[in-house]
Design a protein around this motif. Structure first.
Motif, PDB file in Angstrom:
ATOM      1  N   GLU A  89      65.005  21.193  66.051  1.00 24.37           N
ATOM      2  CA  GLU A  89      64.060  21.515  65.427  1.00 24.37           C
ATOM      3  C   GLU A  89      63.994  22.871  64.453  1.00 24.37           C
ATOM      4  O   GLU A  89      63.798  23.237  63.693  1.00 24.37           O
ATOM      5  N   GLU A  90      65.234  23.881  65.179  1.00 23.50           N
ATOM      6  CA  GLU A  90      65.287  25.105  64.457  1.00 23.50           C
ATOM      7  C   GLU A  90      66.232  24.631  63.230  1.00 23.50           C
ATOM      8  O   GLU A  90      65.966  25.424  62.230  1.00 23.50           O
ATOM      9  N   LYS A  91      67.108  23.866  62.951  1.00 25.42           N
ATOM     10  CA  LYS A  91      67.522  23.542  61.970  1.00 25.42           C
ATOM     11  C   LYS A  91      66.740  22.855  60.680  1.00 25.42           C
ATOM     12  O   LYS A  91      66.820  23.193  59.600  1.00 25.42           O
ATOM     13  N   GLN A  92      65.761  22.021  61.350  1.00 23.26           N
ATOM     14  CA  GLN A  92      64.756  21.381  60.286  1.00 23.26           C
ATOM     15  C   GLN A  92      63.993  22.745  59.939  1.00 23.26           C
ATOM     16  O   GLN A  92      63.716  22.301  58.608  1.00 23.26           O
ATOM     17  N   ALA A  93      63.704  23.543  60.538  1.00 18.80           N
ATOM     18  CA  ALA A  93      62.786  24.382  60.163  1.00 18.80           C
ATOM     19  C   ALA A  93      63.570  25.247  58.984  1.00 18.80           C
ATOM     20  O   ALA A  93      62.776  25.462  58.037  1.00 18.80           O
ATOM     21  N   ALA A  94      64.773  25.561  59.187  1.00 23.47           N
ATOM     22  CA  ALA A  94      65.409  26.112  57.845  1.00 23.47           C
ATOM     23  C   ALA A  94      65.591  25.123  56.821  1.00 23.47           C
ATOM     24  O   ALA A  94      65.470  25.619  55.707  1.00 23.47           O
ATOM     25  N   MET A  95      65.874  23.826  56.995  1.00 24.19           N
ATOM     26  CA  MET A  95      65.987  22.820  55.979  1.00 24.19           C
ATOM     27  C   MET A  95      64.643  22.928  55.127  1.00 24.19           C
ATOM     28  O   MET A  95      64.652  22.962  53.926  1.00 24.19           O
ATOM     29  N   ASN A  96      63.334  23.276  56.040  1.00 23.91           N
ATOM     30  CA  ASN A  96      62.147  23.097  55.113  1.00 23.91           C
ATOM     31  C   ASN A  96      62.108  24.544  54.312  1.00 23.91           C
ATOM     32  O   ASN A  96      61.601  24.218  53.285  1.00 23.91           O
ATOM     33  N   LEU A  97      62.659  25.515  54.932  1.00 21.51           N
ATOM     34  CA  LEU A  97      62.490  26.648  53.920  1.00 21.51           C
ATOM     35  C   LEU A  97      63.104  26.565  52.931  1.00 21.51           C
ATOM     36  O   LEU A  97      63.008  26.859  51.848  1.00 21.51           O
ATOM     37  N   LEU A  98      64.320  25.981  52.918  1.00 17.38           N
ATOM     38  CA  LEU A  98      65.494  25.885  51.976  1.00 17.38           C
ATOM     39  C   LEU A  98      64.719  24.749  50.924  1.00 17.38           C
ATOM     40  O   LEU A  98      64.952  25.195  49.515  1.00 17.38           O
ATOM     41  N   LYS A  99      64.269  23.849  51.271  1.00 14.02           N
ATOM     42  CA  LYS A  99      63.490  22.696  50.099  1.00 14.02           C
ATOM     43  C   LYS A  99      62.417  23.598  49.460  1.00 14.02           C
ATOM     44  O   LYS A  99      62.206  23.192  48.259  1.00 14.02           O
TER      45      LYS A  99
END
Length: 89
Positions: free
Chosen positions: A3-13
């Protein structure tokens, strides 16, 4: 992916989308202050993503290294200190 990595990925996208928009704004000769505001917004997203990634690194990788031994823990702590020094500049 957790979940944490997905949140960071969403911010980067989201930041990537903003950067594409900023390029388009420059190409369209938009008002400079509006472009600057969008750049600041993209920078804030990148900073937030970086903090999220470092938070996860400390909570997982650094914690594990410390529990596994002094030398590994010290190396991970040194890595974090180096990142913080770069962040402060």
């Amino acid at each position: 992916m957790n979940e944490e990595k997905q949140a960071a990925m969403n911010l980067l996208k989201t930041a990537r989308g903003q950067l594409d928009g900023i390029v388009k704004m420059i190409e369209d000769d938009r008002y400079c202050v509006d472009i600057s505001k969008q750049i600041l917004s993209a920078m804030a997203l990148l900073k937030k993503a970086n903090i999220d990634i470092l938070d996860q690194h400390i909570r997982h990788c650094v914690r594990t290294a410390i529990l596994e031994g002094e030398e590994q823990g010290d190396q991970k702590i040194d890595e974090i200190i180096n990142i913080i020094e770069k962040y402060m500049k």
